[in-house]
Structures are given as C-alpha cells and as structure tokens.
Design an enzyme around this catalytic site. Structure first.
Site, PDB file in Angstrom:
ATOM      1  N   LYS A   1      58.320  95.632 -12.633  1.00 41.52           N
ATOM      2  CA  LYS A   1      58.635  94.301 -12.090  1.00 41.52           C
ATOM      3  C   LYS A   1      57.333  93.501 -12.142  1.00 41.52           C
ATOM      4  O   LYS A   1      56.399  93.794 -11.408  1.00 41.52           O
ATOM      5  CB  LYS A   1      59.143  94.433 -10.646  1.00 41.52           C
ATOM      6  CG  LYS A   1      59.432  93.101  -9.967  1.00 41.52           C
ATOM      7  CD  LYS A   1      60.016  93.344  -8.579  1.00 41.52           C
ATOM      8  CE  LYS A   1      60.132  92.072  -7.758  1.00 41.52           C
ATOM      9  NZ  LYS A   1      60.451  92.356  -6.348  1.00 41.52           N
TER      10      LYS A   1
ATOM     11  N   ARG B   1      48.489  82.281  -1.033  1.00 43.76           N
ATOM     12  CA  ARG B   1      48.774  83.684  -0.679  1.00 43.76           C
ATOM     13  C   ARG B   1      47.513  84.549  -0.864  1.00 43.76           C
ATOM     14  O   ARG B   1      47.565  85.633  -1.400  1.00 43.76           O
ATOM     15  CB  ARG B   1      49.922  84.220  -1.528  1.00 43.76           C
ATOM     16  CG  ARG B   1      50.761  85.264  -0.823  1.00 43.76           C
ATOM     17  CD  ARG B   1      51.733  85.965  -1.762  1.00 43.76           C
ATOM     18  NE  ARG B   1      52.635  86.818  -1.010  1.00 43.76           N
ATOM     19  CZ  ARG B   1      53.184  87.926  -1.508  1.00 43.76           C
ATOM     20  NH1 ARG B   1      52.946  88.302  -2.730  1.00 43.76           N
ATOM     21  NH2 ARG B   1      53.979  88.658  -0.774  1.00 43.76           N
TER      22      ARG B   1
ATOM     23  N   ASP C   1      55.374  90.365 -11.437  1.00 46.81           N
ATOM     24  CA  ASP C   1      55.494  89.239 -10.514  1.00 46.81           C
ATOM     25  C   ASP C   1      54.427  88.186 -10.791  1.00 46.81           C
ATOM     26  O   ASP C   1      53.440  88.428 -11.505  1.00 46.81           O
ATOM     27  CB  ASP C   1      55.356  89.775  -9.078  1.00 46.81           C
ATOM     28  CG  ASP C   1      56.155  88.960  -8.074  1.00 46.81           C
ATOM     29  OD1 ASP C   1      56.465  87.791  -8.378  1.00 46.81           O
ATOM     30  OD2 ASP C   1      56.446  89.484  -6.992  1.00 46.81           O
TER      31      ASP C   1
ATOM     32  N   CYS D   1      59.465  88.019 -12.598  1.00 45.37           N
ATOM     33  CA  CYS D   1      59.705  87.484 -11.260  1.00 45.37           C
ATOM     34  C   CYS D   1      58.565  86.511 -11.007  1.00 45.37           C
ATOM     35  O   CYS D   1      57.457  86.710 -11.500  1.00 45.37           O
ATOM     36  CB  CYS D   1      59.644  88.678 -10.292  1.00 45.37           C
ATOM     37  SG  CYS D   1      59.614  88.233  -8.550  1.00 45.37           S
TER      38      CYS D   1
ATOM     39  N   ASP E   1      64.128  85.092  -4.148  1.00 51.94           N
ATOM     40  CA  ASP E   1      63.746  85.914  -2.988  1.00 51.94           C
ATOM     41  C   ASP E   1      64.762  85.771  -1.869  1.00 51.94           C
ATOM     42  O   ASP E   1      64.703  86.493  -0.881  1.00 51.94           O
ATOM     43  CB  ASP E   1      62.370  85.491  -2.471  1.00 51.94           C
ATOM     44  CG  ASP E   1      61.258  86.209  -3.222  1.00 51.94           C
ATOM     45  OD1 ASP E   1      61.560  87.154  -3.970  1.00 51.94           O
ATOM     46  OD2 ASP E   1      60.087  85.819  -3.063  1.00 51.94           O
TER      47      ASP E   1
HETATM   48  C1  GLA Z   1      57.409  88.188  -4.474  1.00 47.28           C
HETATM   49  C2  GLA Z   1      58.674  88.785  -5.047  1.00 47.28           C
HETATM   50  C3  GLA Z   1      59.264  89.752  -4.038  1.00 47.28           C
HETATM   51  C4  GLA Z   1      58.250  90.846  -3.714  1.00 47.28           C
HETATM   52  C5  GLA Z   1      56.967  90.216  -3.222  1.00 47.28           C
HETATM   53  C6  GLA Z   1      55.873  91.259  -3.063  1.00 47.28           C
HETATM   54  O1  GLA Z   1      57.673  87.365  -3.405  1.00 47.28           O
HETATM   55  O2  GLA Z   1      59.574  87.799  -5.389  1.00 47.28           O
HETATM   56  O3  GLA Z   1      60.445  90.320  -4.542  1.00 47.28           O
HETATM   57  O4  GLA Z   1      58.029  91.602  -4.866  1.00 47.28           O
HETATM   58  O5  GLA Z   1      56.492  89.224  -4.108  1.00 47.28           O
HETATM   59  O6  GLA Z   1      54.697  90.727  -2.615  1.00 47.28           O
END
Ligand code: GLA
Length: 723
Positions: A471, A438, A473, A521, A543
């Site tokens: 959040k 990514r 991530d 997350c 997701d």
């Molecule tokens: C991940 C998270 C999503 C979102 C994207 C943003 O995939 O799981 O919910 O926040 O990143 O890039």
C-alpha cells in the site's frame, strides 16, 4: 479507423459507434468539425462555413470575415488572433508570446507509448500524428490523436519540439481543446475533500470561465482530473455527453469557457498555474494524454466505456482481469498501537474468517509510534515487531495468508535518519523555512539521485521479504515548491518533473517485481486518477469508511474507474470518521461494490458478528468475479436523495443492490429495476425457485423490502441460466 479525405482535407476517426472529425482550413489552421455518433466520410465543411460572423472580431491573414475566434479550433495558439483562452502559449527569447500553428504534414501509425508517462495501449489502436509548425518560432507542435475503435474511445496528447536556435519557455500546453458551437450544456465534475472525495457535481455552464483544477502537487482530494459536458436532458441511462479524463497524477486544469457567442471551449491538461518548461534548441516536451469518450447512452454508458477501456488498455496487465484478494488491514484496528502478539492474533482470526491477505499498515518501521517521526527510515522496528520483519511475515504466511505492507516512500520526517543524512533532498525554497504537514516533508522526486535511492530501498525491502502487496501512501500536499536540482529558469518544472520521477520509480518497481500487487493511496482518494492506475491495479478510495458516506464517494468514483480499482473496507461502528452506526450487512454490501476488505479490530467481534463476516466472505468469494470484474452500473431509485441502487453483472450472475439512507414510515413499496440485460435471458434467484426473464427484471424489477431501520440494505443474487 482513421481516414484522410484529400478532397475535403478532413480527417475522420471512425470507432464502432462514434466519429471524430477535424480538418485543415485553406489557411493551414485546423478546425474541429464533429465528435458524435457515426456519420461516415461526408464533407462537414459547412459546419464552419455556415457560422454567422460578428464584425468586430479580428480578420485572420487580412481575409475579410475569416475570423478564427469564431471557429471551432483544434489547438488554438495564443493571440493569433483568437482571443479566447489558448491551448498553447510559449514565450520566445525576444519576450513575445504570439505563436501561429499551421498544418505542415501528417502520418498515421499504430499507437505508441509516451516516453516516461503512463499511456493507454491496445493492439487495435491507431494514431494520427498531425504536425503543426510555427515558422517564426521554428517550433513543431504535433497532436497525437488516437482511436481505440473497439472501445469507442479517443485519446490525445501533444509533442512540442524546439527546432530553433534559442531556448523557449512553454507556458501552457493543454492536452486537448474541444470547441463546441453551443453553450446548452451542463458541466459535470468530481469533487470534494479529504474523507468525502469524488462527489458528482453537476451545474449549468454559463458565460465565462469555469472548471476545476489542482495546485496541490497531486491530482488531489478536491477535484478529479475529469470534466464532462452533458446535454441538459442527459441522465444515467440516456442522453448525450462527453467526458475528458487526464492520465496524470499532478497539477491539472479542466475548464469550460463560454465565449461571447455562446460557444463552449473545453480543455484539460497540465495546470498552467506555477508551470513553465524551458525547452532548449533540439529538445522536446510531451504532455500527458487525455481519454475522451462520447456517448448518447447517458452516464452509465460513459462509465461502462471508461471501465472497460481502463481494464483493457491501462491497468497493469497482470492484475487487470485477475481476482483480487480479500484483505485485512490493521490501520483502524490498531492505528500505531500494535505488537507482534496483536498482529498475529488479528491475522489468525482473519484467516479463520476466510480473509486472504494481511496488510500491516503504518507504524512498523524506525521509531514510529505516532505520525511525528521515521518516514524515510524503512528499517523494521524489530522491538515492536518482536523480531525481524521476515520472521513476522513467515508467521503470517504460515497461517495461510499472504502479506502486504504499508509504505510512504515519497516522504521524510524531520525526525529520521534519512533527513539527518540528506536535509537537502526535500522540496523547499532556499532561505525559507519549509512547512510541515503531518510532521513531514516531501522528497524531491524530480532529482534522479532521490529516485535512485528510493528504487534501491524498495528493491531491498521487497527482495528480502515475502511481500505480495504494497500500500503506497502519500499523505501531504506539496507546498514550498522549489528544487535544489533545478536552475532558476527551470524551477517551474518541479511539479511535472516530480510526477515523472514518481512514474519512473513506480514503473521500475512494478517491472522488477511483476507479481507485486500495488495499491496506491493518498490520505484516501487524494490521487485516484488514471495515471496511478497504470501502475497500481487498485486505489484506496477514501479514508472515510462509513458505509453511508461511501455511497456517494463510490458512486462518483465509479463514474470513471472500474469496480476492482476501488478499495472498500468494512470498518467498526460507531464509525471512526462520522460516528454512525450501521449494520454489518449494510457495511458488507457497500464495501462489496468494489475491491473488498476489512479494517477493524477482529478481536473485539462478537460471535454473531464473526458468523456474519464469514458468511459475507464466502458470498464474496462465490461471486467475486462478478463483483470485481463484471459490469457495474448505477440503478434508478424512487428517491435519489435517500436511496442508492447498483447492479453488478457478467455472463454468470446478476447482482442487484439497494441501500436506504433513512427509514421512512408508510412509504409505498418500491421495486428495483435492472438494466442492460437481454430481454430473453433467464435468471434464477439463488437459493429459491423464483425465475425471471431479463425483460421482467428490467420492466418490473424486484420488490424492495420496507426499511424497518435507518441504513437498511438488500441484495439479490441471480444466476443467469443457460439458453
Ligand atoms: C493515510 C491512509 C490510511 C492509513 C494512514 C496511515 O491516511 O489513507 O489508510 O494508511 O495514512 O498513516
């Protein structure tokens, strides 16, 4: 609680319902006697003495027929002379790998925190520190076995101390080893992939080696750090089973090995793959802990025990029993394409519909308008935000909403100021071009300067802005595992050091900002594990937001993790991941199985949809305590391949939920039966004059309307009446 019987040399751990017994053999090795329903302080040595011997295995200490390989052992070390997979293996300075761990001493105390690692704690918990010693390696291996008597939960972790004068390499140190004298079991694991995490996976154990692991740097989408051993007749509401869940967020191994004599060896711990730890003289190493549950009450009872235990002994205290806000996240509404007007319009509509927290997802910082840049540059993009972040937050708070922000602190984009300034901060092997996933690299969190930098950046962001929720991530696996901060003989420590570094950052930030609600997350549920739950009271479950896909994902997640920890959002249809069209009602009921929110373009809603959303929100607010903090169990349905049922219940309400996947013609009307109620308790179906006793709800149940369309759902809310 913990009793040592001097005469039998056995340690008994007594919880409310269960017992865990191990003992010291005359040779000093430890034998595992029993884990099951409470028996009392009785001599269980016959469990070992009555084992029939096979002649071809090595005799231990040259004692005829004393064959360690056939005994149920507590912490088997490599090669001495049990040749099954060991729990413990070290390489000594002379290149030898043999060790011989024998009882030296023990001590009983209250349970203490494991330094630098998430730990389950409770004032009633007691620990046995059982010290084993290897005289040749001069190594002390202490098993710390704890009991949480009120929760019927046992934990174990291991501390290894080098008391010699040369460095040793730890090659394997599982957190627990349980030897069962049978192979008549099923194995239960939680597996899947991105977008379809935590599906229940049950199969029969067979001779040989089987299990699950992660080599991805995180616990991973592929497998959860859990292994269960089930009696073949074990079902949701009856039958015996054992669960082992590792409080850890990195590479793990959970395995069951059935040997030549139909014994099953169950282990869980740090994955020995690409792991070793150089232990200098005088140094010690501690493993993460494992949470062990036994029950004869089936899978639901196991879930109830894990849920209560995590709520009371693991989750951040401030949030564990606190109702969580209904949030609106802009990710699936806008992806990277937003500006101030759009955000404020979404927030305004969200507020009108009753939402409580607005979460600004990816794309608010640096030059980030797609996923190819700016991770690491956590400075707001003021052009995109139409002013400062503080001003945007003020406008959102002015509407009466709290504000939350997405961030991915562990990563850096090659296109970023951070990477330009510190290209050497990423995980990579010198002289090899590191891979991108990514368009991003992973920061080397094993290094203290990187940890300190992130703590500083996050502290600044959270101090300067009124942020009540983050959040956090983590959107890629760790490849190219190599660290500049580690000398060659420490390179294999990177995976564990990374996780310990991450825990240090999370602990520091959550201590500094104790009111901050953290949701973690990892591309959805790629790091949904008890380690993360020690810092973040909720985790983004997947997701995949499709209501039907979520049924299996949430069912699996709820095997171990309480409902308030599972974040679940209503999203748009056709669903962005699978294209399915489901009703708003079904999407709402499924998302309200956990911690509820919305993630769709509120500006594109019809009036009818807005009315339904407001209704959903007021209903959730009215019963939120039960739906977030009550007891969640899975209910039996007529056709488990096509239906799902679950019950949310506490002292005030009983909420029954049912979803059909496909509609079928002319089926016999079926009923949904509640469980775990008191027979004489009385319930009233809200907004009706229908009354039921607990016994009626459990024995007869409520009639499920015939589905007239695919993906039909029904919810019944019942108020518990005073006696
Ligand atoms: C991940 C998270 C999503 C979102 C994207 C943003 O995939 O799981 O919910 O926040 O990143 O890039």
């Amino acid at each position: 609680m913990i009793e040592f019987n001097q005469a039998t040399q056995q340690f008994h751990f007594f919880s409310q319902n269960d017992q865990f017994t191990l003992g010291i053999l005359p040779s000093g090795h430890l034998a595992f006697y029993y884990f099951g329903e409470k028996l009392g302080n009785v001599d269980l040595s016959y469990v070992v003495t009555e084992i029939q011997r096979a002649s071809y295995l090595a005799d231990t200490d040259c004692i005829k027929d004393f064959k360690l390989e056939q005994l149920p052992l507590v912490y088997p070390a490599f090669g001495n002379p049990d040749l099954r997979t060991p729990a413990f293996e070290v390489e000594l300075a002379d290149g030898s790998r043999l060790s011989d761990l024998r009882y030296q001493k023990h001590q009983i105390s209250t349970k203490k925190e494991i330094k630098g690692l998430p730990t389950t704690l409770h004032e009633s918990a007691q620990s046995l520190q059982l010290v084993l010693y290897d005289c040749v390696a001069q190594m002390e291996v202490t098993l710390i076995i704890s009991i949480f008597p009120e929760h019927d939960v046992f934990t174990q972790h291991v501390r290894i101390e080098n008391q010699g004068i040369t460095e040793v390499q730890i090659e394997r140190c599982m957190s627990v080893n349980l030897d069962f004298l049978s192979d008549n079991y099923d194995l239960l694991t939680l597996g899947g992939a991105w977008g379809r995490e935590t599906h229940l996976n049950r199969r029969k154990v067979t001779q040989g080696f089987q299990g699950v692991d992660s080599k991805r740097g995180a616990s991973g989408h592929g497998q959860n750090p859990f292994i269960g051993l089930l009696a073949p007749d074990c079902q949701e509401n009856h039958g015996e089973l054992y669960g082992l869940n590792l409080v850890y967020s990195g590479n793990f191994l959970a395995s069951a090995e059935v040997d030549m004599h139909q014994n099953t060896r169950l282990q869980i711990g740090i994955n020995p793959f690409a792991f070793s730890w150089a232990l200098a003289p005088g140094a010690y190493f501690e493993t993460p802990e494992v949470v062990m549950v036994h029950t004869c009450g089936g899978l639901n009872e196991l879930s109830l025990r894990y849920h209560r235990f995590y709520q009371e002994c693991l989750l951040p205290k401030k949030f564990a029993k606190k109702e969580r806000p209904i949030l609106m996240n802009n990710w699936e509404a806008t992806y990277f394409d937003f500006d101030k007007e759009k955000i404020l319009a979404l927030a305004t509509t969200g507020k009108e519909l009753g939402m409580e927290l607005f979460v600004l997802d990816d794309g608010w910082f640096g030059q980030r308008n797609n996923d190819d840049s700016s991770l690491g540059d956590w400075t707001p993009n003021e052009e995109k935000l139409g002013g400062s972040l503080a001003e945007l937050i003020q406008a959102i708070c002015h509407l009466g909403l709290d504000f939350g922000l997405w961030i991915e602190p562990e990563m850096v984009s090659p296109k970023s100021h951070l990477f330009q300034a510190h290209p050497d901060w990423i995980i990579r092997v010198a002289q090899r071009e590191p891979q991108q996933v990514r368009h991003q690299y992973v920061l080397d969190l094993s290094r203290v300067e990187v940890q300190d930098y992130l703590i500083e950046v996050l502290t600044k962001l959270l101090t300067e802005n009124q942020i009540s929720y983050v959040k956090w991530d983590m959107n890629r696996n760790i490849t190219d595992a190599g660290s500049r901060g580690l000398s060659p003989n420490h390179q294999q420590e990177l995976g564990h050091r990374y996780i310990v570094g991450l825990y240090r950052i999370l602990a520091t930030i959550t201590e500094r900002f104790s009111e901050l609600l953290l949701e973690t997350c990892a591309g959805g549920g790629g790091r949904f594990d008890p380690g993360m739950l020690a810092y973040s009271a909720q985790i983004w479950t997947s997701d995949d937001t499709d209501a039907i896909e979520r049924l299996a994902i949430q069912e699996g997640t709820s095997l171990l993790y309480p409902q308030a920890t599972m974040s679940c959002h209503v999203s748009a249809v056709p669903n962005h991941q699978v294209g399915r069209i489901t009703s708003l009602k079904t999407r709402g009921i499924v998302a309200q199985q956990g911690n509820f929110g919305y993630e769709l373009d509120l500006l594109a809603l019809s009036e009818a949809e807005k009315i339904e959303i407001s209704r959903q929100i007021s209903e959730y607010k009215a019963y939120r305590r039960t739906m977030q903090l009550g007891r969640l169990v899975r209910l039996a349905v007529y056709d488990a391949t096509n239906e799902h049922g679950w019950q949310q219940e506490d002292e005030d309400y009983l909420i029954l939920n049912h979803v059909f996947v496909l509609a079928k013609a002319n089926t016999v009307p079926k009923r949904l039966k509640a469980i775990n109620l008191e027979n004489n308790a009385r319930y009233q179906l809200v907004d009706s004059q229908r009354f039921f006793t607990g016994a009626e709800l459990m024995s007869i149940g409520l009639s499920i309307p015939k589905p007239t369309t695919d993906f039909a759902s029904t919810r019944w809310i019942l108020r518990k009446l005073e006696e």
